[in-house]
Design a protein around this motif. Structure first.
Motif, PDB file in Angstrom:
ATOM      1  N   LYS A   2     -27.084 -34.575  -2.645  1.00  0.00           N
ATOM      2  CA  LYS A   2     -27.681 -34.918  -3.932  1.00  0.00           C
ATOM      3  C   LYS A   2     -29.185 -34.722  -3.841  1.00  0.00           C
ATOM      4  N   ILE A   3     -29.702 -33.937  -4.779  1.00  0.00           N
ATOM      5  CA  ILE A   3     -31.128 -33.640  -4.828  1.00  0.00           C
ATOM      6  C   ILE A   3     -31.708 -34.290  -6.078  1.00  0.00           C
ATOM      7  N   LEU A   4     -32.755 -35.071  -5.893  1.00  0.00           N
ATOM      8  CA  LEU A   4     -33.520 -35.604  -7.013  1.00  0.00           C
ATOM      9  C   LEU A   4     -34.770 -34.761  -7.137  1.00  0.00           C
ATOM     10  N   ALA A  76     -30.107 -40.239  -3.749  1.00  0.00           N
ATOM     11  CA  ALA A  76     -30.519 -38.886  -3.375  1.00  0.00           C
ATOM     12  C   ALA A  76     -30.531 -38.714  -1.856  1.00  0.00           C
ATOM     13  N   ASP A  77     -30.096 -37.548  -1.425  1.00  0.00           N
ATOM     14  CA  ASP A  77     -30.222 -37.156  -0.021  1.00  0.00           C
ATOM     15  C   ASP A  77     -31.561 -36.472   0.217  1.00  0.00           C
ATOM     16  N   VAL A  78     -32.037 -35.813  -0.843  1.00  0.00           N
ATOM     17  CA  VAL A  78     -33.308 -35.091  -0.801  1.00  0.00           C
ATOM     18  C   VAL A  78     -34.054 -35.374  -2.097  1.00  0.00           C
ATOM     19  N   VAL A  79     -35.353 -35.613  -1.970  1.00  0.00           N
ATOM     20  CA  VAL A  79     -36.206 -35.800  -3.135  1.00  0.00           C
ATOM     21  C   VAL A  79     -37.260 -34.700  -3.115  1.00  0.00           C
ATOM     22  N   VAL A  80     -37.383 -33.998  -4.229  1.00  0.00           N
ATOM     23  CA  VAL A  80     -38.384 -32.938  -4.368  1.00  0.00           C
ATOM     24  C   VAL A  80     -39.308 -33.345  -5.502  1.00  0.00           C
ATOM     25  N   VAL A  81     -40.595 -33.497  -5.183  1.00  0.00           N
ATOM     26  CA  VAL A  81     -41.566 -33.936  -6.174  1.00  0.00           C
ATOM     27  C   VAL A  81     -42.599 -32.840  -6.382  1.00  0.00           C
ATOM     28  N   GLY A  82     -42.694 -32.370  -7.624  1.00  0.00           N
ATOM     29  CA  GLY A  82     -43.770 -31.461  -8.006  1.00  0.00           C
ATOM     30  C   GLY A  82     -44.965 -32.313  -8.402  1.00  0.00           C
ATOM     31  N   ALA A 119     -34.596 -47.436   1.241  1.00  0.00           N
ATOM     32  CA  ALA A 119     -34.138 -46.288   0.458  1.00  0.00           C
ATOM     33  C   ALA A 119     -33.252 -45.334   1.245  1.00  0.00           C
ATOM     34  N   GLY A 120     -33.098 -45.563   2.518  1.00  0.00           N
ATOM     35  CA  GLY A 120     -32.161 -44.773   3.292  1.00  0.00           C
ATOM     36  C   GLY A 120     -32.760 -43.527   3.903  1.00  0.00           C
ATOM     37  N   GLU A 121     -31.953 -42.931   4.753  1.00  0.00           N
ATOM     38  CA  GLU A 121     -32.349 -41.693   5.424  1.00  0.00           C
ATOM     39  C   GLU A 121     -32.271 -40.554   4.422  1.00  0.00           C
ATOM     40  N   LYS A 122     -33.390 -39.958   4.148  1.00  0.00           N
ATOM     41  CA  LYS A 122     -33.421 -38.798   3.253  1.00  0.00           C
ATOM     42  C   LYS A 122     -34.635 -37.974   3.574  1.00  0.00           C
TER      43      LYS A 122
END
Length: 187
Positions: A2-4, A76-82, A119-122
Motif C-alpha cells: 500500500k502506497i500513500l 501504508a507500507d510506503v509513503v511518498v510526499v511531494g 506508525a509501523g515499519e514503512k
C-alpha cells in the motif's frame, strides 16, 4: 503493498515536486504489480487546519476525517510526499496533514524513556523541490529536516530524500530534475 502518495504543491502541472513524487510512485508500482495507491492532493483538497474544536473532538465530521487520515498513514507500507520548499518550509496544507497524523496514542506514545513511534515499519520518500540551492545541512532548511523529524517521531526511520534544487534558476533546473530522476530510477 500500500502506497500513500501525497502532493502539496500549489503549482499543479508546473510543480517539480509533483513530477518527482509521481515518478517515484510509477517506479514503485512498476516493481510491485499488486501495489495499491491512495492519493491525497492537499492543494486541490486541503485538510482543514487544526483548531481547538478539532483537537478536543468537538467536530464529529473533522474527527472522522482525522481518523481516516491516521488510518491511511498507519496502513501504508510506503509513503511518498511531494514537498516543495515554500519560504524555507512546507506548504501549510502539508503541515495540516502532519497535525492530523501526529496524534499521541495513535502514531506515537510517550514513555518514561521518551516518545516511541507507533506508525509501523514503512519506507518514506520525500520528493523535495527547492527554487534555490541550499545543499545538505542548510540552516535555512525547515522542510526536509522537519519531515524527517515527523516521520522518525512516528516510528518511520527509513526516509529517503530525492531532491531537485535550483528549480527556479534556469541554469540549474533541467540538470536538477534529471539528477533526481536518475535517483528515482535506482529505487
Amino acid at each position: 503493498m500500500k502506497i500513500l502518495h501525497i502532493d502539496s504543491s500549489i503549482l499543479g502541472e508546473n510543480s517539480v515536486s509533483r513530477q518527482l513524487s509521481q515518478a517515484i510512485v510509477q517506479q514503485l508500482t512498476a516493481k510491485n504489480s499488486n501495489a495499491q495507491v491512495d492519493y491525497l492532493d492537499l492543494a486541490q483538497q486541503p485538510i482543514p487546519h487544526l483548531t481547538a474544536e478539532i483537537l478536543m473532538g468537538q467536530d464529529a465530521e473533522q474527527a472522522a476525517l482525522g481518523e481516516k487520515i491516521i488510518q491511511q498513514y498507519i496502513d501504508a507500507d510506503v509513503v511518498v510526499v511531494g514537498a516543495a520548499m515554500y519560504n524555507f518550509g512546507l506548504t501549510s496544507t502539508l503541515k495540516a496533514w502532519i497535525d492530523r497524523i501526529s496524534v499521541a496514542g495513535k502514531t506515537f506514545k510517550y514513555t518514561e524513556q521518551g516518545p516511541v513511534g507507533l506508525a509501523g515499519e514503512k519506507k518514506a520518500y520525500i520528493a523535495s523541490s527547492r527554487g534555490g540551492v541550499y545543499g545538505d545541512n542548510s540552516p535555512a532548511d525547515f522542510q526536509e529536516d522537519f519531515l524527517k523529524t515527523i516521520f522518525n517521531f512516528t516510528g518511520v526511520n527509513d526516509v529517503e530524500i530525492i531532491r531537485a534544487e535550483g528549480v527556479s534558476m534556469s541554469e540549474f533546473k533541467d540538470q536538477a530534475v534529471a539528477n533526481a530522476m536518475q535517483k528515482i530510477q535506482a529505487i
